[in-house]
Design a protein around this motif. Structure first.
Motif, PDB file in Angstrom:
ATOM      1  N   PRO A   1     -16.105 -25.032   8.835  1.00 21.68           N
ATOM      2  CA  PRO A   1     -15.593 -24.582   9.966  1.00 21.68           C
ATOM      3  C   PRO A   1     -14.361 -24.339   9.755  1.00 21.68           C
ATOM      4  O   PRO A   1     -13.520 -25.109   9.655  1.00 21.68           O
ATOM      5  N   GLY A   2     -13.828 -23.029  10.222  1.00 16.52           N
ATOM      6  CA  GLY A   2     -12.333 -22.442  10.575  1.00 16.52           C
ATOM      7  C   GLY A   2     -11.795 -22.637   9.077  1.00 16.52           C
ATOM      8  O   GLY A   2     -10.542 -22.106   9.099  1.00 16.52           O
ATOM      9  N   GLU A   3     -12.418 -22.717   7.968  1.00 14.28           N
ATOM     10  CA  GLU A   3     -11.356 -22.645   6.762  1.00 14.28           C
ATOM     11  C   GLU A   3     -11.463 -21.034   6.410  1.00 14.28           C
ATOM     12  O   GLU A   3     -10.055 -20.850   5.762  1.00 14.28           O
ATOM     13  N   VAL A   4     -12.152 -20.101   6.747  1.00 15.06           N
ATOM     14  CA  VAL A   4     -12.002 -18.873   6.326  1.00 15.06           C
ATOM     15  C   VAL A   4     -10.734 -18.293   7.013  1.00 15.06           C
ATOM     16  O   VAL A   4      -9.801 -17.690   6.214  1.00 15.06           O
ATOM     17  N   ASP A   5     -10.717 -18.560   8.347  1.00 12.94           N
ATOM     18  CA  ASP A   5      -9.350 -18.277   9.041  1.00 12.94           C
ATOM     19  C   ASP A   5      -8.086 -18.922   8.627  1.00 12.94           C
ATOM     20  O   ASP A   5      -7.187 -17.977   8.496  1.00 12.94           O
ATOM     21  N   ALA A   6      -8.182 -20.107   8.131  1.00 12.64           N
ATOM     22  CA  ALA A   6      -6.860 -20.839   7.508  1.00 12.64           C
ATOM     23  C   ALA A   6      -6.489 -19.953   6.251  1.00 12.64           C
ATOM     24  O   ALA A   6      -5.486 -19.781   6.236  1.00 12.64           O
ATOM     25  N   LYS A   7      -7.546 -19.768   5.490  1.00 11.93           N
ATOM     26  CA  LYS A   7      -7.307 -19.126   4.103  1.00 11.93           C
ATOM     27  C   LYS A   7      -6.682 -17.726   4.481  1.00 11.93           C
ATOM     28  O   LYS A   7      -5.919 -17.138   3.812  1.00 11.93           O
ATOM     29  N   ARG A   8      -7.168 -16.996   5.352  1.00 15.10           N
ATOM     30  CA  ARG A   8      -6.717 -15.389   5.785  1.00 15.10           C
ATOM     31  C   ARG A   8      -5.287 -15.930   6.287  1.00 15.10           C
ATOM     32  O   ARG A   8      -4.449 -14.862   5.678  1.00 15.10           O
ATOM     33  N   ARG A   9      -5.069 -16.893   7.195  1.00 10.03           N
ATOM     34  CA  ARG A   9      -3.627 -17.051   7.490  1.00 10.03           C
ATOM     35  C   ARG A   9      -2.688 -17.306   6.295  1.00 10.03           C
ATOM     36  O   ARG A   9      -1.498 -16.654   5.857  1.00 10.03           O
ATOM     37  N   ASP A  10      -3.218 -18.184   5.067  1.00  5.40           N
ATOM     38  CA  ASP A  10      -2.269 -18.562   4.002  1.00  5.40           C
ATOM     39  C   ASP A  10      -2.102 -17.248   3.223  1.00  5.40           C
ATOM     40  O   ASP A  10      -0.987 -16.953   2.640  1.00  5.40           O
ATOM     41  N   ILE A  11      -3.149 -16.446   3.164  1.00  2.00           N
ATOM     42  CA  ILE A  11      -3.039 -15.121   2.236  1.00  2.00           C
ATOM     43  C   ILE A  11      -2.084 -14.416   2.939  1.00  2.00           C
ATOM     44  O   ILE A  11      -0.969 -13.685   2.333  1.00  2.00           O
ATOM     45  N   VAL A  12      -1.877 -13.951   4.468  1.00  2.00           N
ATOM     46  CA  VAL A  12      -1.200 -13.191   4.821  1.00  2.00           C
ATOM     47  C   VAL A  12       0.160 -13.813   4.733  1.00  2.00           C
ATOM     48  O   VAL A  12       1.387 -12.949   4.281  1.00  2.00           O
ATOM     49  N   ALA A  13       0.440 -15.116   4.966  1.00  2.00           N
ATOM     50  CA  ALA A  13       1.860 -15.758   4.915  1.00  2.00           C
ATOM     51  C   ALA A  13       2.272 -15.634   3.464  1.00  2.00           C
ATOM     52  O   ALA A  13       3.410 -15.328   3.474  1.00  2.00           O
ATOM     53  N   GLY A  14       1.570 -15.724   2.384  1.00  2.00           N
ATOM     54  CA  GLY A  14       1.850 -15.753   1.085  1.00  2.00           C
ATOM     55  C   GLY A  14       2.384 -14.256   0.759  1.00  2.00           C
ATOM     56  O   GLY A  14       3.564 -13.998   0.359  1.00  2.00           O
ATOM     57  N   LEU A  15       1.520 -13.258   1.293  1.00  2.00           N
ATOM     58  CA  LEU A  15       1.803 -11.948   1.066  1.00  2.00           C
ATOM     59  C   LEU A  15       3.031 -11.325   1.581  1.00  2.00           C
ATOM     60  O   LEU A  15       3.754 -10.635   1.168  1.00  2.00           O
ATOM     61  N   VAL A  16       3.362 -11.803   2.813  1.00  2.00           N
ATOM     62  CA  VAL A  16       4.617 -11.624   3.646  1.00  2.00           C
ATOM     63  C   VAL A  16       5.954 -12.114   2.707  1.00  2.00           C
ATOM     64  O   VAL A  16       6.626 -11.465   2.580  1.00  2.00           O
ATOM     65  N   ALA A  17       5.835 -13.557   2.479  1.00  4.59           N
ATOM     66  CA  ALA A  17       6.682 -14.187   1.690  1.00  4.59           C
ATOM     67  C   ALA A  17       7.226 -13.411   0.408  1.00  4.59           C
ATOM     68  O   ALA A  17       8.275 -13.151   0.072  1.00  4.59           O
ATOM     69  N   ALA A  18       6.035 -13.056  -0.168  1.00  6.61           N
ATOM     70  CA  ALA A  18       6.189 -12.259  -1.671  1.00  6.61           C
ATOM     71  C   ALA A  18       6.728 -10.994  -1.512  1.00  6.61           C
ATOM     72  O   ALA A  18       7.758 -10.784  -2.121  1.00  6.61           O
ATOM     73  N   ARG A  19       6.279 -10.201  -0.479  1.00  4.89           N
ATOM     74  CA  ARG A  19       6.824  -9.069  -0.325  1.00  4.89           C
ATOM     75  C   ARG A  19       8.394  -8.952  -0.112  1.00  4.89           C
ATOM     76  O   ARG A  19       9.115  -8.050  -0.318  1.00  4.89           O
ATOM     77  N   LYS A  20       8.761  -9.814   0.987  1.00 10.01           N
ATOM     78  CA  LYS A  20      10.095  -9.890   1.354  1.00 10.01           C
ATOM     79  C   LYS A  20      10.831 -10.322  -0.034  1.00 10.01           C
ATOM     80  O   LYS A  20      11.946  -9.537  -0.279  1.00 10.01           O
ATOM     81  N   THR A  21      10.312 -11.162  -0.709  1.00  9.82           N
ATOM     82  CA  THR A  21      10.946 -11.423  -2.097  1.00  9.82           C
ATOM     83  C   THR A  21      11.140 -10.220  -3.191  1.00  9.82           C
ATOM     84  O   THR A  21      12.266 -10.029  -3.255  1.00  9.82           O
ATOM     85  N   LEU A  22       9.981  -9.921  -3.185  1.00 11.37           N
ATOM     86  CA  LEU A  22       9.795  -8.757  -4.239  1.00 11.37           C
ATOM     87  C   LEU A  22      10.840  -7.564  -3.736  1.00 11.37           C
ATOM     88  O   LEU A  22      11.413  -6.821  -4.431  1.00 11.37           O
ATOM     89  N   SER A  23      10.886  -7.342  -2.579  1.00 13.00           N
ATOM     90  CA  SER A  23      11.790  -6.230  -1.889  1.00 13.00           C
ATOM     91  C   SER A  23      13.359  -6.455  -1.959  1.00 13.00           C
ATOM     92  O   SER A  23      14.112  -5.327  -2.161  1.00 13.00           O
ATOM     93  N   SER A  24      13.580  -7.568  -1.989  1.00 13.71           N
ATOM     94  CA  SER A  24      14.979  -7.897  -2.275  1.00 13.71           C
ATOM     95  C   SER A  24      15.577  -7.897  -3.682  1.00 13.71           C
ATOM     96  O   SER A  24      16.642  -8.101  -3.837  1.00 13.71           O
ATOM     97  N   ILE A  25      14.701  -7.899  -4.767  1.00 17.83           N
ATOM     98  CA  ILE A  25      14.895  -8.000  -6.046  1.00 17.83           C
ATOM     99  C   ILE A  25      15.034  -6.797  -6.631  1.00 17.83           C
ATOM    100  O   ILE A  25      14.209  -5.892  -6.351  1.00 17.83           O
ATOM    101  N   ALA A  26      15.662  -6.565  -7.898  1.00 21.83           N
ATOM    102  CA  ALA A  26      15.709  -5.353  -8.572  1.00 21.83           C
ATOM    103  C   ALA A  26      14.278  -5.397  -9.274  1.00 21.83           C
ATOM    104  O   ALA A  26      13.815  -6.229  -9.935  1.00 21.83           O
ATOM    105  N   SER A  27      13.849  -4.032  -9.376  1.00 21.32           N
ATOM    106  CA  SER A  27      12.457  -3.789  -9.799  1.00 21.32           C
ATOM    107  C   SER A  27      12.470  -3.524 -11.288  1.00 21.32           C
ATOM    108  O   SER A  27      13.341  -2.858 -11.554  1.00 21.32           O
ATOM    109  N   VAL A  28      11.727  -4.164 -12.054  1.00 23.21           N
ATOM    110  CA  VAL A  28      11.672  -3.740 -13.491  1.00 23.21           C
ATOM    111  C   VAL A  28      10.448  -3.368 -13.911  1.00 23.21           C
ATOM    112  O   VAL A  28       9.744  -3.386 -14.660  1.00 23.21           O
TER     113      VAL A  28
END
Ligand SMILES: NC(=O)c1ccc[n+]([C@@H]2O[C@H](COP(=O)([O-])OP(=O)(O)OC[C@H]3O[C@@H](n4cnc5c(N)ncnc54)[C@H](O)[C@@H]3O)[C@@H](O)[C@H]2O)c1
Ligand SMILES: Cc1ncc(C=O)c(C(=O)O)c1O
Length: 311
Positions: free
Chosen positions: A284-311
């Motif tokens: 119970p509640g684990e799917v929502d928690a996983k969805r939140r973790d995925i969104v948090a991870g993607l937000v953090a990764a996108r911010k980081t990747l957007s701030s570095i030079a793309s190779v």
């Protein structure tokens, strides 16, 4: 039209529609969302609101004037619209029916794009009255977080329409990738090659689901999020690729059917997050928690990747 259309319509608001709408609204478009199902429309309103909060967390550029409305009336959704995105289920006959409905309600110069995951655009356009204005626009899930869109003209698509779609994608800050038409397009051909091998490795008991996820996330995903595959080849060296592919390629899974382990899971009602059980079981509640973790991870990764030079 060289910028974002002022009025746009999303037809079909299940998994993809709400995030697509939120992205366009953020960029200043007035977006109408239509879905045939009242239940889906209700869910879409909350998914849209959630996607908008995710865009706030991303601190992505916001253009004033954007708005959204949800309607049960397709004519109302399309009235005055300059740009239509079809996002109904991946069934060619259904898509053709919906395209005919859309064409009956918009002017001939309105661009109609499809979010198909890989059905060839030319096949979908077969019975359209104006196939020249029809083009593939493949967003990746979650659409409000993955800033890349495949643009795929069919055989009848006007070059001007393809060019306009590329400009539209740039106007809301995403990376357009222009491709020639091929089943599955580029992203899903690569993804499904990876997933086919992953499922085969699981089926053969070579690795656990946890082990596979760790190996692919850190060994492949992390690296490929910074270094594209062609640059990776340069980094590894063609001699290494030739030496490894010489013995490995013939060992890789080459099956052409959906793997039995997947059809068995479907038969057992194990669809993944939507049934709270798939490759993993969720309490119970684990799917929502996983969805939140995925969104948090993607937000953090996108911010980081957007701030570095793309190779
Ligand atoms: N889910 C993904 O990860 C993903 C990613 C990229 C592209 N796509 C593609 O996007 C499209 C939509 O996928 P999804 O995952 O959002 O599907 P979905 O099943 O979650 O949503 C589709 C929606 O379309 C609605 N619908 C059905 N018939 C309709 C009709 N006649 N008129 C209007 N609405 C109708 C349904 O009620 C549903 O809400 C598909 O072509 C899919 O392959 C999906
Ligand atoms: C498994 C899978 N299949 C198709 C798509 C997109 O068309 C996605 C995605 O966008 O993530 C996916 O994960």
């Amino acid at each position: 039209m060289s910028t974002l259309p002022a009025i746009a319509t999303v037809i079909g608001s299940g998994t993809m529609g709400p995030g697509i709408a939120a992205t366009l609204v953020r960029a200043g478009a007035q977006v109408r969302v239509y879905d045939i199902s009242a239940e889906a429309r209700a869910r879409a309103e909350s998914s849209f609101a959630f996607a908008s909060t995710v865009l706030d967390q991303l601190d992505s550029a916001k253009t004033e004037g954007g708005s959204v409305s949800f309607t049960s009336d397709i004519a109302e959704a399309l009235s005055g619209s300059l740009f239509v995105i079809e996002a109904v289920p991946e069934q060619i006959e259904l898509k053709k029916k919906v395209l005919a409905q859309i064409e009956g309600l918009v002017a001939d110069d309105v661009i109609i794009a499809t979010n198909t995951s890989g059905i060839p655009i030319t096949a979908m356009a077969e019975s359209m009255t104006v196939p020249a204005r029809f083009v593939g626009m493949h967003w990746s899930n979650p659409p409000h977080l993955i800033p890349m869109i495949e643009v795929i003209p069919g055989e009848s698509t006007d070059q001007a329409v393809t060019d306009q779609l590329v400009e539209i994608v740039k106007a809301f800050g995403y990376h357009p990738v222009l491709e020639k038409e091929i089943a599955g397009f580029v992203e899903n051909r690569v993804l499904y090659a990876i997933l086919r091998e992953c499922v085969a490795l699981l089926e053969e008991g070579i690795v656990t689901a946890e082990g596979l996820d760790t190996c692919v996330k850190w060994g492949i995903g992390y690296k490929l999020s910074v270094i594209g595959p062609t640059r990776l080849l340069d980094m590894a060296g063609m001699d290494i690729y030739a030496a490894v592919s010489g013995y490995l390629n013939k060992e890789l899974d080459a099956s052409t059917e959906t793997p039995k382990v997947i059809t068995d899971m479907i038969a057992a009602g194990k669809l993944g997050f939507k049934s709270e059980g798939g490759m993993y079981e969720y309490g119970p509640g684990e799917v929502d928690a996983k969805r939140r973790d995925i969104v948090a991870g993607l937000v953090a990764a996108r911010k980081t990747l957007s701030s570095i030079a793309s190779v």
